[in-house]
Design a protein around this motif. Structure first.
Motif, PDB file in Angstrom:
ATOM      1  N   LEU A  97      43.288  39.319  43.426  1.00 16.56           N
ATOM      2  CA  LEU A  97      42.344  38.363  43.267  1.00 16.56           C
ATOM      3  C   LEU A  97      41.370  37.632  44.242  1.00 16.56           C
ATOM      4  N   LEU A  98      40.212  37.585  43.860  1.00 19.52           N
ATOM      5  CA  LEU A  98      39.260  36.982  44.352  1.00 19.52           C
ATOM      6  C   LEU A  98      39.064  35.448  44.169  1.00 19.52           C
ATOM      7  N   ILE A  99      38.861  34.858  45.147  1.00 21.49           N
ATOM      8  CA  ILE A  99      38.559  33.035  44.806  1.00 21.49           C
ATOM      9  C   ILE A  99      37.469  32.856  45.692  1.00 21.49           C
ATOM     10  N   ASP A 100      35.978  32.558  44.647  1.00 18.55           N
ATOM     11  CA  ASP A 100      34.329  32.579  45.325  1.00 18.55           C
ATOM     12  C   ASP A 100      33.964  30.981  45.024  1.00 18.55           C
ATOM     13  N   GLY A 101      34.931  29.846  46.070  1.00 18.97           N
ATOM     14  CA  GLY A 101      35.135  28.923  45.876  1.00 18.97           C
ATOM     15  C   GLY A 101      35.685  27.972  45.101  1.00 18.97           C
ATOM     16  N   ASN A 102      35.330  27.790  43.455  1.00 21.15           N
ATOM     17  CA  ASN A 102      35.493  26.631  42.551  1.00 21.15           C
ATOM     18  C   ASN A 102      36.477  27.973  41.912  1.00 21.15           C
ATOM     19  N   GLU A 103      35.396  29.578  41.486  1.00 19.55           N
ATOM     20  CA  GLU A 103      35.927  30.080  40.452  1.00 19.55           C
ATOM     21  C   GLU A 103      37.161  31.366  41.371  1.00 19.55           C
ATOM     22  N   ILE A 104      38.190  32.015  40.190  1.00 18.44           N
ATOM     23  CA  ILE A 104      39.210  33.110  40.745  1.00 18.44           C
ATOM     24  C   ILE A 104      38.685  34.035  40.029  1.00 18.44           C
ATOM     25  N   ILE A 105      38.387  35.474  39.818  1.00 16.00           N
ATOM     26  CA  ILE A 105      37.654  36.190  39.289  1.00 16.00           C
ATOM     27  C   ILE A 105      39.196  37.130  39.807  1.00 16.00           C
ATOM     28  N   THR A 106      39.571  37.953  38.196  1.00 15.91           N
ATOM     29  CA  THR A 106      40.452  38.871  38.467  1.00 15.91           C
ATOM     30  C   THR A 106      40.120  39.997  37.376  1.00 15.91           C
ATOM     31  N   LYS A 107      40.790  41.227  37.518  1.00 13.11           N
ATOM     32  CA  LYS A 107      40.701  42.082  36.560  1.00 13.11           C
ATOM     33  C   LYS A 107      40.705  41.587  34.407  1.00 13.11           C
ATOM     34  N   ALA A 108      40.422  41.278  34.083  1.00 10.09           N
ATOM     35  CA  ALA A 108      40.841  41.708  32.615  1.00 10.09           C
ATOM     36  C   ALA A 108      42.507  42.362  32.228  1.00 10.09           C
ATOM     37  N   LEU A 109      42.822  42.243  31.808  1.00 11.50           N
ATOM     38  CA  LEU A 109      43.640  42.802  31.489  1.00 11.50           C
ATOM     39  C   LEU A 109      43.510  43.952  30.431  1.00 11.50           C
ATOM     40  N   ASP A 110      44.392  45.177  30.819  1.00  8.32           N
ATOM     41  CA  ASP A 110      44.107  46.908  29.722  1.00  8.32           C
ATOM     42  C   ASP A 110      45.496  47.397  30.412  1.00  8.32           C
ATOM     43  N   SER A 111      45.431  48.335  29.619  1.00  8.80           N
ATOM     44  CA  SER A 111      46.132  49.114  30.218  1.00  8.80           C
ATOM     45  C   SER A 111      46.571  50.263  31.060  1.00  8.80           C
ATOM     46  N   SER A 112      45.560  49.849  32.122  1.00  7.40           N
ATOM     47  CA  SER A 112      45.098  50.367  33.583  1.00  7.40           C
ATOM     48  C   SER A 112      45.927  49.658  34.990  1.00  7.40           C
ATOM     49  N   PHE A 113      46.358  48.268  34.514  1.00  6.66           N
ATOM     50  CA  PHE A 113      47.411  48.478  35.611  1.00  6.66           C
ATOM     51  C   PHE A 113      48.991  47.163  35.040  1.00  6.66           C
ATOM     52  N   LEU A 114      49.276  47.027  36.236  1.00  7.05           N
ATOM     53  CA  LEU A 114      50.322  45.644  35.220  1.00  7.05           C
ATOM     54  C   LEU A 114      49.778  44.454  35.281  1.00  7.05           C
ATOM     55  N   HIS A 115      50.608  43.903  34.209  1.00  6.49           N
ATOM     56  CA  HIS A 115      50.177  42.657  33.519  1.00  6.49           C
ATOM     57  C   HIS A 115      51.440  41.826  33.694  1.00  6.49           C
ATOM     58  N   GLY A 116      51.051  41.034  35.880  1.00  4.97           N
ATOM     59  CA  GLY A 116      52.076  40.521  36.727  1.00  4.97           C
ATOM     60  C   GLY A 116      52.663  38.969  35.960  1.00  4.97           C
ATOM     61  N   VAL A 117      53.374  38.254  36.252  1.00  6.93           N
ATOM     62  CA  VAL A 117      54.347  37.336  35.758  1.00  6.93           C
ATOM     63  C   VAL A 117      53.830  36.094  36.870  1.00  6.93           C
ATOM     64  N   THR A 118      53.493  37.186  37.928  1.00  6.37           N
ATOM     65  CA  THR A 118      53.061  35.573  38.801  1.00  6.37           C
ATOM     66  C   THR A 118      51.508  35.861  39.132  1.00  6.37           C
TER      67      THR A 118
END
Length: 330
Positions: free
Chosen positions: A215-236
């Motif tokens: 997760l990248l946090i820039d001020g009031n925004e959190i940016i993270t990769k949108a879910l797709d099949s290439s990475f784990l869909h973390g519960v946390t």
């Protein structure tokens, strides 16, 4: 304190899939299983697992955190690996029963009981390289763990690598092979630049590390990769993003390039973190790319990272209202 995940309860819940049906789950000794040397899992890596926790609240009660999501993901991983279908209701009961059996051993906070459901292919058939196992074993191990940050939340150093953690169609499978494929890059990163982890960025696309979402946090925004099949869909990951929205933050699930990451991370007040079951949210202080070190913000744990981690911990330990129905009392 023993290393995380090295102490186990003496019994585990276990069920076997044979002749197209599941056996009745049993509590058995957790220090051994019977497996034929030709078992499918040993040759063709038909294995997946989950990681979740049970928490002791101030009143002594014990609660599982988001068990339904972990059970569903194990079912999904099993399907994508062509393992026998998991009976979700049976697995939930196995988890509840074994945690209830060892409820007295669930540590007080900030410790917890780590739970590891595991599904492996057991058919002795070394000719089945291109065919699924007809039999399998499902078991639930328990491991009491202490505070992940007992020595303080030290910001991590991440090496950005222009390779994928695993095959793109396998990313959303929580399989042992994915962790094995990431191990050599991680070991090389530790030896060469003293990195704690590798952030895999195939083609400049920021994805995940060997064992956590980014997760990248820039001020009031959190940016993270949108879910797709290439990475784990973390519960946390999902839990943190849910709480972030409730705290008024903007959550952007989208593509993030290495170029944009490095630009934004250099801003004063920028933060980065890894999310996962073990550590919840771990601050990232340094990004290493093309032989150059880039400090994230001021290089220290950021206020938003610490606030979100505390918010999730408070729900897990019953210090804040469980408004999402994430907890299951055992």
């Amino acid at each position: 304190m023993a290393a995380f995940g090295t102490v186990f309860m003496p019994q585990m819940a276990l069920a076997r899939f044979e002749n197209s049906q599941w056996s009745a789950p049993q509590l058995v000794a957790s220090d051994s299983i019977t497996l034929h040397p030709g078992a499918h899992v040993l040759h063709y890596a038909s294995t997946c697992f989950e990681g979740l926790k049970a928490f002791r609240h101030a009143d002594g009660s014990v609660h599982l955190f988001r068990m339904d999501r972990n059970v569903a993901r194990l079912g999904q991983s099993s399907k994508l690996l062509s393992l026998p279908p998991v009976d979700g209701a049976m697995l939930q009961q196995m988890i509840i029963d074994v945690v209830r059996h060892f409820a007295a051993d669930v540590p007080e906070g900030p410790g917890s009981m780590y739970i590891r459901p595991t599904h492996i292919g057991t058919e002795p058939a070394i000719g089945k390289a291109a065919a699924p196992t007809a039999s399998s074993m499902l078991y639930v191990l328990l491991s009491p763990v202490g505070d992940y940050f007992a020595g303080g939340a030290k910001p991590l150093r991440l090496l950005l690598e222009d390779n994928a953690r695993c095959a793109s169609h396998m990313g959303m499978v929580k399989s042992g092979g994915n962790y094995a494929s990431a191990l050599q890059p991680i070991l090389k990163a530790r030896a060469s630049v003293q990195a704690d982890q590798v952030l895999f960025c195939p083609g400049g696309d920021v994805q995940e590390t060997g064992a956590a979402n980014f997760l990248l946090i820039d001020g009031n925004e959190i940016i993270t990769k949108a879910l797709d099949s290439s990475f784990l869909h973390g519960v946390t990951r999902d839990s943190i993003l849910t709480l972030a929205r409730e705290h008024g933050l903007t959550v952007s699930e989208r593509e993030l390039t290495v170029t944009e990451l490095l630009e934004r991370a250099a801003k004063p007040g920028a933060e980065a973190a890894l999310s996962g079951t073990a550590a919840v949210l771990t601050p990232v202080g340094t990004l290493i790319h093309d032989g150059k070190e880039h400090q994230v913000g001021n290089g220290q744990p950021g206020a938003t990272t610490l606030k979100l981690r505390q918010a999730l911990n408070d729900v897990q330990w019953g210090k804040a209202a469980d408004t999402h129905g994430w907890l299951t009392r055992v």
